[in-house]
Design an enzyme around this catalytic site. Structure first.
Site, short mmCIF file in Angstrom:
data_model
loop_
_atom_site.label_atom_id
_atom_site.label_comp_id
_atom_site.label_asym_id
_atom_site.label_seq_id
_atom_site.Cartn_x
_atom_site.Cartn_y
_atom_site.Cartn_z
N GLY A 1 -2.61 -7.84 14.02
CA GLY A 1 -2.53 -7.60 12.57
C GLY A 1 -3.90 -7.60 11.92
N SER B 1 -6.02 -4.90 12.44
CA SER B 1 -6.37 -3.48 12.36
C SER B 1 -7.35 -2.98 13.41
CB SER B 1 -6.94 -3.13 10.98
OG SER B 1 -5.93 -3.23 10.05
N ASP C 1 -5.71 -0.11 5.75
CA ASP C 1 -6.56 -0.51 6.88
C ASP C 1 -7.75 0.44 7.04
OD1 ASP C 1 -4.44 -2.20 7.08
OD2 ASP C 1 -3.62 -1.32 8.91
N ASP D 1 0.82 -1.23 0.00
CA ASP D 1 0.00 0.00 0.00
C ASP D 1 0.85 1.27 0.00
OD1 ASP D 1 0.69 -0.29 2.74
OD2 ASP D 1 -1.35 0.09 3.48
N GLU E 1 -3.02 8.52 12.53
CA GLU E 1 -2.09 7.44 12.89
C GLU E 1 -0.64 7.85 12.60
OE1 GLU E 1 -3.51 3.79 12.97
OE2 GLU E 1 -1.56 3.01 13.53
C1 GLA Z 1 -0.07 -2.56 8.46
C2 GLA Z 1 -0.29 -1.16 7.91
C3 GLA Z 1 -0.85 -1.20 6.49
C4 GLA Z 1 -0.03 -2.12 5.59
C5 GLA Z 1 0.21 -3.47 6.28
C6 GLA Z 1 1.14 -4.35 5.49
O1 GLA Z 1 -1.30 -3.18 8.63
O2 GLA Z 1 -1.18 -0.44 8.74
O3 GLA Z 1 -0.92 0.11 5.97
O4 GLA Z 1 1.16 -1.50 5.21
O5 GLA Z 1 0.74 -3.31 7.59
O6 GLA Z 1 0.56 -4.75 4.31
#
Ligand code: GLA
Length: 384
Positions: free
Chosen positions: A126, A128, A174, A37, A162
């Site tokens: 992981g 979010s 996210d 991203d 953030e």
């Molecule tokens: C975290 C970050 C996202 C993305 C992922 C990896 O979740 O918040 O923006 O970069 O790692 O894909």
């Protein structure tokens, strides 16, 4: 008790009256497209039925009172006319302070309110939980103030909070999926254009998430290092972002990069290709190819981007062992260094896979997994 009931009970307990409104934002699982991203590339996440709920009632002054059931429940009081300052050591209310600051900077006329917050996105896994909190707060603060916002702008504002207030240099995935996710679909998001295409899930397949319960260490510093390495690779190739590179370009410039930078770039370039292909194979229900793409993505995260840990690799291997070829795929999901593994598997396979992991994961790694069988749900800004 549902999340709304829990939040309402906390609200009534603290403020002695009933809330008038409730809002919800989901966490997410990324099916493929990791660390792409912030390289302006492609991602394929889905919003999931684990999220954060806020119940709220308007006040007639410029004060926000807030409590968070998952944390200490102590009431945090903020004055909207005073500058937002972050609380140290880190406290959940920094998310509230951060999004208030962003909204006020953009000129949104916020009103005072009382709110209670509760969520069931596992913290630090992981999936979010931070984005779900940011997005539900933006939704609440604006709706209660009779203001509206474009969902993509809401996501950008959450990311800003953030990046600037919390200090994590994360990308846009996210917040975008939490704001704009679609029930029963994944979204193929173009992180440069901020456009997305819904990709329907096959109802015979399940999204099964295995939390490794590995405590994540050094995540922020490793994340920021990866970002720098990607940027360095892009500069060497004289492009703005790795999105614009292909393997031929990388080969041409490889002699001007160290081996690590080269491998970081190779992950991002190949992951973008895999993500585009995965979106069409998911749409076409080509499960054999999707399984191969997920495995290649995992291997690339392990060998080129170096963001997996032994317990995560072990968990993926255990699931792979039991998964009949052509019946789904599995890979680590999220930023890395622990967290979760996502398996997309035919419903006839879920029982045997969960049992196999239960029989072997703890014996091998001394940790107990947690399993969530998920549905893809609507994002917080999707109208019903
Ligand atoms: C975290 C970050 C996202 C993305 C992922 C990896 O979740 O918040 O923006 O970069 O790692 O894909």
């Amino acid at each position: 008790m549902s999340l709304i009931e829990q939040a309402t009970a906390a609200f009534v307990g603290h403020f002695n009256y009933a809330p008038s409104h409730d809002f919800r934002a989901p966490g997410r699982v990324n099916l493929i497209g990791e660390h792409t991203d912030y390289n302006d590339g492609y991602v394929l996440p889905a919003a999931i039925n684990f999220g954060t709920v806020v119940v709220a009632a308007k006040r007639s002054d410029q004060i926000i009172r807030a409590c968070a059931v998952n944390f200490d429940e102590e009431i945090v009081t903020l004055a909207l006319h005073e500058p937002m300052v972050s609380v140290d050591p880190f406290n959940w209310s920094n998310y509230l302070r951060g999004v208030c600051q962003q909204l006020l900077n953009k000129g949104y006329p916020l009103v005072g309110m009382d709110i209670a917050i509760v969520g069931d996105v596992p913290y630090g896994a992981g999936l979010s939980s931070s984005a779900a909190l940011e997005i539900v707060l933006i939704r609440t603060l604006l709706a209660m103030s009779d203001a509206s916002i474009d969902p993509t702008d809401a996501a950008l504002l959450g990311q800003r909070a953030e990046n600037d207030f919390i200090g994590a240099q994360t990308g846009i995935m996210d917040q975008l999926i939490s704001a704009r996710g679609q029930a029963d679909h994944a979204l193929l998001i173009d992180c440069r254009q901020l456009t997305s295409e819904p990709v329907p899930f096959d109802p015979d397949f399940k999204i099964v998430i295995f939390n490794s319960n590995v405590r994540r260490g050094l995540v922020d510093s490793e994340y920021n290092t990866r970002r720098r390495q990607c940027q360095a690779a892009a500069s060497t190739m004289q492009i703005s972002h790795l999105r614009d590179a292909d393997l031929a370009l990388l080969e041409r410039f490889s002699h001007r990069m160290d081996a690590t930078t080269y491998r970081r770039a190779r992950h991002v370039i190949t992951e973008n290709e895999r993500t585009l292909l995965a979106a069409s194979t998911l749409a076409n229900r080509d499960w054999a190819t999707l399984g191969e793409l997920m495995q290649a993505s995992h291997n690339s995260m392990r060998d080129d981007f170096e963001i997996t840990v032994p317990a995560i690799d072990g968990l993926v291997a255990l699931i792979q062992e039991k998964l009949t070829p052509g019946m789904g795929g599995v890979r680590m999901t999220g930023g890395g260094f622990g967290g979760c593994v996502v398996a997309l598997v035919h419903k006839s396979q879920t029982g045997q896979i969960i049992e196999h992991v239960a029989n072997h994961y703890h014996a091998a790694f001394g940790l107990h997994e947690t399993v969530y069988i998920c549905q893809a749900v609507d994002g917080a800004f999707v109208a019903h």
